[in-house]
Design an enzyme around this catalytic site. Structure first.
Site, mmCIF file in Angstrom:
data_model
loop_
_atom_site.group_PDB
_atom_site.id
_atom_site.type_symbol
_atom_site.label_atom_id
_atom_site.label_comp_id
_atom_site.label_asym_id
_atom_site.label_seq_id
_atom_site.Cartn_x
_atom_site.Cartn_y
_atom_site.Cartn_z
ATOM 1 C CB SER A 171 5.825 -2.220 -2.971
ATOM 2 O OG SER A 171 5.164 -1.114 -3.526
ATOM 3 C CG ASP A 267 -0.908 -0.049 1.107
ATOM 4 O OD1 ASP A 267 -0.423 0.951 0.540
ATOM 5 O OD2 ASP A 267 -0.358 -1.159 1.107
ATOM 6 C CG HIS A 334 3.440 0.310 0.885
ATOM 7 N ND1 HIS A 334 2.328 -0.262 0.304
ATOM 8 C CD2 HIS A 334 4.412 0.284 -0.057
ATOM 9 C CE1 HIS A 334 2.617 -0.608 -0.945
ATOM 10 N NE2 HIS A 334 3.878 -0.296 -1.185
#
Length: 564
Positions: A171, A267, A334
């Site tokens: 991330s 995502d 994610h």
């Protein structure tokens, strides 16, 4: 929709189990405080270090933790009272898994490396660099200094002798891996094999449901507050505004170090915060849909599919360069490389029996170049796809040796006599019902006399064309592209448009336009018969592609029945 259901099933498994390799204690880097390399609250930065052994003693993987950003003083003050803004609140031990896992059966390529997890406590993807500290809020914006202090400490602990090294992250940490990738390469020995891996860090400069770009204004605030401009890659900031250099799609084209991107086409963070941010969704129509795609309306699913198309276009700098790799799956997820279950587990995402761990390992060691065409699964208005690209590279200089492994290659043409009268009649009848403006599946079509055995200096002749004015000389790049046969690794040009191939089949392939100005995009279906190439062009996305395919196949079948 079976593929998406499989991903949801896998995510339930991932949520229920975290497979670790034992607790790795925290290391507080107290020496960094004197250098001003501190968390938001002024506390020392920290990391977890599991030492390598055996054949991995001189191999290093530095993985940066994720956790979003803070965009103003209020959100940063709130953040500094948590482990994302202060090492005082961090857990003292951390179980390593996934790409950091220490078990050979779940992480065969990297299990015995020196594995480091850098804790994230600055809120700027390790880019903040402000000297002054406001005594009223006592916030330290020093993310870039934290990153460098940790790297310097690891160099002193043996990374200066690295033979292989990876800078990775999840991330916001994965974005940091992209932004610091070339610097990481420059710090390490020239003889070392150094590459970077981004897991769910390819945040796109996308349009939201209002037609604007909320994420651009969001990143603009991050860059301004943290003073990030001076820490972002100069290769990007010298050409565009600093906040745009927070988007990987504008940074990656200038990167010199090999990069592998792991991302979900749908995502989950980006659908919530890039496509349908709360600030834009005033009527809260997307509140449930963006959290669970099964609860989306048909219109919302079409918008989500459009976001996937934005993602594909933004990823062009990744899959258009041989030294880079991409694992793109259809999960609503994610970060997928952090647990053994998703990294290499039986129920984790995979493409043609290739799991993420194997794809990354093959790419890093240059074991194989693999292109697996897009697979489509349809249910009502939905279509989901998985793509995996891998590359074989020799070294940092970018000299590339590669070989492609295709499940099926484009069939070779067979020479035969042409019945031009039949072709003329069939063409006129076909274009009347299939090529035109609104109401037709195709906007244009070109039929090319093509013999792949002829040298490229002999231009192919246009047998027929409709809806487009193109000259033989303009087709040279396209016919040369066809003769080279490097379909997965190159783009081609028709007229003023550049296309990239999205799927390859026995005697045809599909492509999408990279420089389109159409809201829904543009595509091409290219079909080969014995002595012709049919190029069918259309506007739109998935539904339009299906209609275009059916129309092109109708004419190609007529030619094939005549052995043309």
């Amino acid at each position: 929709m079976g593929r998406l259901k499989q991903c949801w099933s896998s995510l339930l498994v991932l949520a229920a189990m975290v497979i670790g390799t034992g607790a790795v204690p925290i290391t507080y880097l107290q020496s960094a405080v004197a250098k001003g390399a501190v968390c938001l609250d002024g506390s020392a930065p920290a990391y977890h270090f599991d030492k390598g052994f055996g054949s991995g003693i001189n191999n290093w993987i530095v993985h940066m933790e994720g956790g979003g950003w803070c965009t103003d003083v209020a959100s940063c003050i709130k953040r500094k009272g948590t482990m994302k803004g202060s090492s005082k609140f961090m857990n003292k031990d951390f179980g390593f898994s996934g790409i950091l896992g220490g078990k050979q059966n779940t992480n065969p390529d990297f299990y015995n490396w020196n594995r480091i997890k850098v804790r994230y406590c600055d809120g700027s993807s390790f880019t903040g660099n402000v000297e002054a500290v406001n005594p009223a809020n006592k916030l330290f914006f020093r993310g870039a200094r934290v990153w460098r202090a940790v790297i310097d400490d690891l160099m002193a602990k043996g990374m200066k002798n690295a033979q292989n090294a990876i800078l990775s992250g999840c991330s916001a940490g994965a974005l940091a891996a992209i932004l610091h990738c070339d610097t990481f390469r420059a710090i390490l020995p020239r003889t070392a094999r150094v590459k970077c891996v981004s897991d769910a860090g390819y945040f796109i400069h996308g349009k939201d449901i209002s037609g604007g770009s909320y994420i651009q204004s969001y990143y603009s605030k991050v860059v301004a507050l943290h003073g990030s401009a001076k820490s972002l890659p100069l290769s990007c900031t010298s050409k565009m505004r600093p906040e745009l250099c927070f988007f990987p799609q504008y940074v990656v084209p200038f990167m010199r170090t090999p990069l592998f991107v792991i991302n979900a086409a749908f995502d989950s963070w980006q659908i919530k915060n890039v496509l349908a941010p709360t600030a834009v969704d005033k009527r809260k129509e997307w509140k449930t849909c963006k959290l669970d795609l099964k609860k989306c309306s048909a219109a919302q699913l079409k918008t989500v599919q459009g976001f996937r198309d934005q993602m594909m276009r933004a990823l062009s700098p990744v899959h258009s360069t041989p030294s880079r790799g991409l694992f793109l799956d259809s999960c609503h997820a994610h970060c997928q490389g952090g647990s053994a279950a998703s990294w290499s587990g039986a129920k984790g995402p995979q493409v043609a029996n290739t799991k993420i761990a194997k794809a990354v390992g093959n790419w890093f060691y240059g074991r194989i170049f693999t292109f697996i065409p897009i697979s489509r699964e349809r249910e009502s208005t939905q279509s989901f796809e998985i793509v995996i690209w891998g590359n074989k590279t020799s070294d940092f200089t970018g000299e590339v040796r590669r070989r492609s492994l295709l499940h099926k290659s484009i069939s070779q043409f067979r020479g035969t006599s042409m019945d031009s009268a039949f072709v003329d009649r069939a063409w006129e009848k076909w274009v009347t019902g299939n090529v035109g403006s609104s109401g037709h599946p195709l906007k244009a079509a070109v039929l090319i006399n093509y013999d792949p055995t002829l040298p490229s200096r002999l231009l192919s002749t246009i047998a027929e064309q409709e809806g487009i004015d193109i000259y033989p000389v303009e087709l040279k790049q396209f016919t040369d592209f066809m003769r080279r046969g490097n379909l997965p690794t190159e783009t081609f040009v028709l007229g003023s448009n550049q296309y990239i191939i999205t799927s390859i089949h026995e005697n045809w392939f599909a492509a999408r336009c990279l420089n389109t100005t159409q809201p829904a995009g543009e595509g091409a279906i290219v079909m080969q018969t014995a002595v012709y190439v049919l190029v069918a062009l259309y506007d739109g996305s998935i539904g339009s592609a299906s209609q275009a395919m059916a129309a092109a196949d109708q004419f190609a079948s007529q030619l094939s029945r005549k052995n043309l």
